[in-house]
Design a protein around this motif. Structure first.
Motif, PDB file in Angstrom:
ATOM      1  N   GLY A   1      60.861 -66.431 -33.350  1.00  0.00           N
ATOM      2  CA  GLY A   1      59.649 -65.619 -33.235  1.00  0.00           C
ATOM      3  C   GLY A   1      59.688 -64.721 -32.013  1.00  0.00           C
ATOM      4  O   GLY A   1      60.710 -64.627 -31.321  1.00  0.00           O
ATOM      5  N   LYS A   2      58.567 -64.080 -31.744  1.00  0.00           N
ATOM      6  CA  LYS A   2      58.431 -63.216 -30.567  1.00  0.00           C
ATOM      7  C   LYS A   2      57.445 -63.846 -29.595  1.00  0.00           C
ATOM      8  O   LYS A   2      56.361 -64.272 -29.987  1.00  0.00           O
ATOM      9  CB  LYS A   2      57.962 -61.818 -30.956  1.00  0.00           C
ATOM     10  N   PHE A   3      57.833 -63.866 -28.302  1.00  0.00           N
ATOM     11  CA  PHE A   3      57.026 -64.529 -27.283  1.00  0.00           C
ATOM     12  C   PHE A   3      57.050 -63.711 -25.991  1.00  0.00           C
ATOM     13  O   PHE A   3      57.689 -62.656 -25.906  1.00  0.00           O
ATOM     14  CB  PHE A   3      57.563 -65.948 -27.031  1.00  0.00           C
ATOM     15  N   TYR A   4      56.355 -64.254 -24.996  1.00  0.00           N
ATOM     16  CA  TYR A   4      56.269 -63.595 -23.697  1.00  0.00           C
ATOM     17  C   TYR A   4      56.516 -64.612 -22.586  1.00  0.00           C
ATOM     18  O   TYR A   4      56.327 -65.820 -22.757  1.00  0.00           O
ATOM     19  CB  TYR A   4      54.894 -62.947 -23.512  1.00  0.00           C
ATOM     20  N   ALA A   5      56.915 -64.090 -21.444  1.00  0.00           N
ATOM     21  CA  ALA A   5      57.069 -64.909 -20.237  1.00  0.00           C
ATOM     22  C   ALA A   5      56.793 -64.018 -19.041  1.00  0.00           C
ATOM     23  O   ALA A   5      56.917 -62.781 -19.120  1.00  0.00           O
ATOM     24  CB  ALA A   5      58.475 -65.503 -20.149  1.00  0.00           C
ATOM     25  N   VAL A   6      56.412 -64.628 -17.929  1.00  0.00           N
ATOM     26  CA  VAL A   6      56.012 -63.872 -16.741  1.00  0.00           C
ATOM     27  C   VAL A   6      56.709 -64.429 -15.508  1.00  0.00           C
ATOM     28  O   VAL A   6      56.872 -65.644 -15.356  1.00  0.00           O
ATOM     29  CB  VAL A   6      54.478 -63.948 -16.547  1.00  0.00           C
TER      30      VAL A   6
ATOM     31  N   VAL B   1      62.462 -66.902 -14.767  1.00  0.00           N
ATOM     32  CA  VAL B   1      61.687 -67.824 -15.597  1.00  0.00           C
ATOM     33  C   VAL B   1      62.655 -68.797 -16.263  1.00  0.00           C
ATOM     34  O   VAL B   1      63.684 -68.378 -16.803  1.00  0.00           O
ATOM     35  CB  VAL B   1      60.889 -67.085 -16.695  1.00  0.00           C
ATOM     36  N   LYS B   2      62.313 -70.080 -16.241  1.00  0.00           N
ATOM     37  CA  LYS B   2      63.160 -71.112 -16.853  1.00  0.00           C
ATOM     38  C   LYS B   2      62.405 -71.683 -18.052  1.00  0.00           C
ATOM     39  O   LYS B   2      61.424 -72.398 -17.891  1.00  0.00           O
ATOM     40  CB  LYS B   2      63.483 -72.197 -15.832  1.00  0.00           C
ATOM     41  N   LEU B   3      62.868 -71.364 -19.234  1.00  0.00           N
ATOM     42  CA  LEU B   3      62.202 -71.770 -20.475  1.00  0.00           C
ATOM     43  C   LEU B   3      62.963 -72.923 -21.121  1.00  0.00           C
ATOM     44  O   LEU B   3      64.161 -72.797 -21.411  1.00  0.00           O
ATOM     45  CB  LEU B   3      62.117 -70.593 -21.433  1.00  0.00           C
TER      46      LEU B   3
ATOM     47  N   LYS C   1      57.031 -72.916 -20.612  1.00  0.00           N
ATOM     48  CA  LYS C   1      57.015 -72.710 -22.052  1.00  0.00           C
ATOM     49  C   LYS C   1      56.723 -71.237 -22.339  1.00  0.00           C
ATOM     50  O   LYS C   1      56.046 -70.566 -21.564  1.00  0.00           O
ATOM     51  CB  LYS C   1      55.954 -73.590 -22.714  1.00  0.00           C
ATOM     52  N   VAL C   2      57.255 -70.761 -23.455  1.00  0.00           N
ATOM     53  CA  VAL C   2      56.991 -69.372 -23.841  1.00  0.00           C
ATOM     54  C   VAL C   2      55.505 -69.195 -24.135  1.00  0.00           C
ATOM     55  O   VAL C   2      54.808 -70.144 -24.519  1.00  0.00           O
ATOM     56  CB  VAL C   2      57.827 -68.970 -25.078  1.00  0.00           C
ATOM     57  N   LYS C   3      55.020 -67.985 -23.943  1.00  0.00           N
ATOM     58  CA  LYS C   3      53.630 -67.648 -24.232  1.00  0.00           C
ATOM     59  C   LYS C   3      53.583 -66.907 -25.570  1.00  0.00           C
ATOM     60  O   LYS C   3      54.339 -65.963 -25.792  1.00  0.00           O
ATOM     61  CB  LYS C   3      53.055 -66.773 -23.123  1.00  0.00           C
ATOM     62  N   GLU C   4      52.696 -67.358 -26.433  1.00  0.00           N
ATOM     63  CA  GLU C   4      52.594 -66.725 -27.748  1.00  0.00           C
ATOM     64  C   GLU C   4      51.850 -65.393 -27.695  1.00  0.00           C
ATOM     65  O   GLU C   4      52.055 -64.531 -28.561  1.00  0.00           O
ATOM     66  CB  GLU C   4      51.907 -67.676 -28.729  1.00  0.00           C
ATOM     67  N   GLU C   5      51.010 -65.214 -26.693  1.00  0.00           N
ATOM     68  CA  GLU C   5      50.255 -63.973 -26.536  1.00  0.00           C
ATOM     69  C   GLU C   5      50.554 -63.352 -25.165  1.00  0.00           C
ATOM     70  O   GLU C   5      50.833 -64.067 -24.206  1.00  0.00           O
ATOM     71  CB  GLU C   5      48.742 -64.233 -26.656  1.00  0.00           C
TER      72      GLU C   5
END
Length: 207
Positions: A136-141, A128-130, A196-200
């Motif tokens: 904060g805390k985020f998610y990526a897939v 994943v390229k962000l 972009k990072v995912k907040e949820e």
């Protein structure tokens, strides 16, 4: 400053040479002079060691300040779904964003991906390229390719901190400074498909 020990050794050697020459040529060196030499040598040694300790402490402080933001960035595998996708949890507990966050799925056991992200091809799909990782805390897939027998995955992240210094956190947690940007380190060429990072956490990982 490590050379201080050699300086002190040199001073002691010179002193011994003077004593030997004085004895050989019957120079009549006063024992009080010798005591003064040893006292001076001890003072030089004490000052040298104090300066060396101060210099070492300053270097350690500078290194800690340099790593201050980087050590607050972490990533770990959160979960894997039935679609052969991997969800990563990303945490930035600093007060500033970091940039070019490249998350790479690596292997730590079995016949899976390479153990180091720089050993994969430029088109490696388990990555994943962000563009930015805010505080904060985020998610990526990313894709994971499924999981074969005895294969265990790990994850690493390379990024650039707010001071423009490039870092890599290996799958074992070790933090390393790298001399190239994350894109250059992984030989990723422009244009880049940034995400972009995912907040949820995505729903496919919560059911």
């Amino acid at each position: 400053m490590v050379n201080i020990r050699y300086f002190l050794l040199g001073q002691l050697t010179i002193l011994l040479i003077i004593i030997c020459l004085g004895t050989y040529f019957k120079m009549g060196i006063d024992m009080g002079d010798i005591a003064t030499w040893f006292g001076s040598l001890g003072t030089i040694a004490a000052l040298g060691l104090a300066y060396y300790q101060l210099h070492t402490d300053r270097l350690a402080t500078r290194e800690d300040e340099k790593r201050n933001q980087a050590k607050k960035i972490s990533v770990w595998i959160d979960s894997e779904n039935r679609n052969a996708e991997m969800c990563y949890s990303i945490q930035n507990v600093s007060d500033s964003p970091v940039y070019q966050g490249i998350i790479t799925l690596v292997g730590i056991q079995g016949a899976g991906p390479p153990k180091c992200g720089e050993n994969v091809d430029e088109g490696y799909e388990y990555r994943v390229k962000l563009v930015t990782i805010p505080p904060g805390k985020f998610y990526a897939v990313s894709n994971s390719g499924g999981k074969g027998m005895h294969i265990e995955y790990g994850v690493e992240i390379a990024f650039t901190d707010s001071n423009g210094i490039h870092w890599l956190r290996r799958s074992n947690g070790k933090l390393e400074e790298i001399k190239k940007s994350p894109l250059e380190f992984y030989s990723i060429y422009l244009p880049v498909g940034w995400s972009k990072v995912k907040e949820e956490k995505p729903e496919s990982f919560t059911t």
